[in-house]
Design an enzyme around this catalytic site. Structure first.
Site, PDB file in Angstrom:
ATOM      1  N   GLY A 106       0.811  -1.211   0.000  1.00 20.35           N
ATOM      2  CA  GLY A 106       0.000   0.000   0.000  1.00 20.35           C
ATOM      3  C   GLY A 106       0.843   1.259   0.000  1.00 20.35           C
ATOM      4  O   GLY A 106       0.641   2.165  -0.814  1.00 20.35           O
ATOM      5  N   CYS A 150       2.149   1.011  13.160  1.00 18.24           N
ATOM      6  CA  CYS A 150       0.702   1.084  13.380  1.00 18.24           C
ATOM      7  C   CYS A 150       0.397   0.684  14.815  1.00 18.24           C
ATOM      8  O   CYS A 150      -0.447  -0.166  15.082  1.00 18.24           O
ATOM      9  CB  CYS A 150      -0.061   0.209  12.385  1.00 18.24           C
ATOM     10  SG  CYS A 150       0.517  -1.499  12.293  1.00 18.24           S
TER      11      CYS A 150
END
Length: 445
Positions: free
Chosen positions: A263, A384
């Site tokens: 991504g 994250c």
């Protein structure tokens, strides 16, 4: 009862998640495709799977006085959890229907005795008052049971962020996550794509964090013709802030050290121009994940500027020349605690020891790639997660070991109303309803 009903399906998936460590989203998707349930039943199965995982500790707290210390088969435990979840959280399903269906499943998957046991537990629970969770002490236990987060993690976040901020985060992680996408600006514009998707996704709107993001309240965004044509990819809004943090130029040579599934790699690639030498070298430890990067780049029409290869980023110095990259991204392997909304099971799989072991790996990757950056080049470190050990703690250790690097403010494409940790950028799930994310930027002096 139909051959495959949504409650039985949910019990089987939850049992698999609990006993085999399966990812709930993958197990659910596979079962829904295989069983081809009607939309209403598929929605109920999805609700039960995610609802039980999100509220698992709370459900067990409600069950404890009745189950006591009896050791349950995993599927019986899952069945009781689904029943209590429906009783407590789903007000449109009558208690009688919940009892009847749960008893049928118990008899079908077990025997008459299990059916009677399940019925007795549920009737006893129904006759009792729901415990008042606000009176639980100490505060970490109250947060843990109320929001179904392990007590050690609730205590850690409360210590690092304060009790009020921790509770604000926990209030959001059990709410449905929005669907978000990143527009492939080499093929279309956010405005044109939003207009094209609006008939199927009427809630589609611009992201509050990034000009290349669109957000919808729900729906299968990966199932459209526009997705297949590479006009966009699925990505959380907070992670769309990573590529801009590199201050990319069309001719930048970029190393994406921990790239799968691609991504951020493809987001980087959108800003590069192969004609000017722009390219991103994308590394991942596993060959099958390298293929995912290549597939994503091909679908988006960016394969000419993405070069993926299998490699342990800690060994990158053995394969690339010193000072050979203009930009380096280390989106490091981490605990993933910022993903508790999208991947609710992550809260149960992590242990305190992970927060000691993971920073060692994260720092090793940073140390390995740092010499590959050109003078005046930019390095971004991102995770994250939300805990200090993996974020600011790693930054401090890296800077102490590398005096030729200085930390700088993280560039963003548009101003953010909520941001924490300057000069780094920390987002929490309650800020924008996104994943929790941390980004730090460095320049080599």
């Amino acid at each position: 009862m139909p051959k495959t009903d949504p409650r039985t399906l949910a019990v089987k998936i939850l049992t698999r998640v609990a006993t085999q460590g399966s990812y709930a989203n993958l197990a659910l998707d596979a079962e829904l495709k295989k069983n081809q349930l009607e939309d209403r039943d598929a929605a109920l199965a999805t609700n039960l799977v995610y609802g039980v995982i999100q509220h698992g500790l709370t459900l067990d707290y409600y069950l404890k006085p009745f189950v006591k210390d009896r050791k349950l088969d995993p599927w019986v435990h899952a069945l009781l959890q689904t029943a209590v979840y429906q009783l407590v959280y789903l007000d449109r399903i009558p208690a009688r229907a919940i009892f009847n269906e749960s008893t049928k499943i118990a008899k079908k998957m077990g025997n008459l005795g299990v059916g009677q046991y399940v019925t007795a537990i549920l009737r006893n629970l129904q006759r009792s008052e729901v415990p008042d969770l606000t009176k639980l002490t100490p505060p970490a236990k109250r947060l843990s049971i109320t929001y179904s987060v392990p007590e050690w993690l609730a205590a850690k976040l409360a210590d690092q962020l304060g009790e009020a901020k921790t509770e604000a985060i926990f209030k959001t992680i059990n709410q449905p996550a929005a669907a978000s996408l990143r527009v492939n600006t080499t093929k279309t514009t956010p405005q044109a794509l939003a207009k094209a998707l609006a008939p199927e996704f009427p809630s589609i709107r611009e992201s509050a964090l990034t000009p290349v993001g669109l957000v919808a309240d729900g729906g299968f965004l990966a199932g459209t013709k526009a997705f297949a044509e590479g006009q966009y990819t699925i990505q959380d809004e907070s992670s769309m802030l990573v590529a801009p943090s590199l201050d990319l130029q069309p001719g930048s040579r970029v190393l994406d050290a921990c790239a799968a599934p691609g991504g951020k790699t493809t987001h980087i690639a959108q800003s590069l121009d192969p004609a000017q030498g722009g390219a991103v070298v994308a590394l991942d430890l596993h060959p099958h994940k390298v293929r995912l990067i290549e597939q994503n780049a091909k679908r988006l029409g960016l394969a000419d500027r993405v070069h993926a290869q299998a490699m342990d980023a800690r060994e990158a110095g053995d394969h690339f020349d010193a000072a050979s990259f203009d930009r380096i991204l280390v989106d490091a392997p981490c605990s993933g605690l910022g993903l508790m909304r999208r991947k609710p099971e992550v809260r149960y799989t992590k242990r305190p020891a992970d927060l000691t072991q993971l920073p060692t790996i994260q720092l090793a990757i940073l140390n390995a790639v740092a010499p590959l950056l050109k003078v005046n080049g930019r390095l971004t470190y991102s995770t994250c997660t939300m805990v200090e050990e993996e974020n600011q703690g790693v930054v401090r250790q890296f800077l102490a070991a590398h005096p030729d690097f200085e930390q700088v403010a993280v560039p963003v494409d548009q101003p953010l109303a909520f941001a924490h940790g300057a000069p780094a950028l920390q987002l929490f799930p309650d800020d924008y309803g996104t994943d929790g994310f941390f980004i730090a930027s460095f320049v080599r002096k």
